[in-house]
Write a protein that holds these residues in place. Sequence first.
Motif: not given
Length: 117
Positions: A58-65, A74-87
């Motif tokens: 699930n995503y907040a509306d402000s970051v969808k897309g 297996a690595k107990n790891t979560v990632y967050l790829q952030m593109n088109s970043l805004k101030p």
Amino acid sequence: QVQLVESGGGLVQAGGSLRLSCTASGIIFSNNVMAWYRQAPGKQRELVTGITRDGSTNYADSVKGRFTISRDNAKNTVYLQMNSLKPEDTAVYYCNLNIIATKYNYWGQGTQVTVSS
């Protein structure tokens, strides 16, 4: 005791990308949700995105897309790829691990993301 260690924050120009990582260590029950929250100066902490062990998201509306969460169980790891970043994405980003239907809720130390205009 569960520990969450985040990495990947930094300074980026508007329109740029960053990838955050968070690795959990300790005794981790499998029925969990991993998530990213953020807190900007003077604002409340807010949920950015979450992912279950089977990959439901699930995503907040402000970051969808623009943001994508993924995990490697297996690595107990979560990632967050952030593109088109805004101030307005500038904040401290916190990793969260919640064991479903229990009181167990864990936080990372936070990593700063700063987006310049």
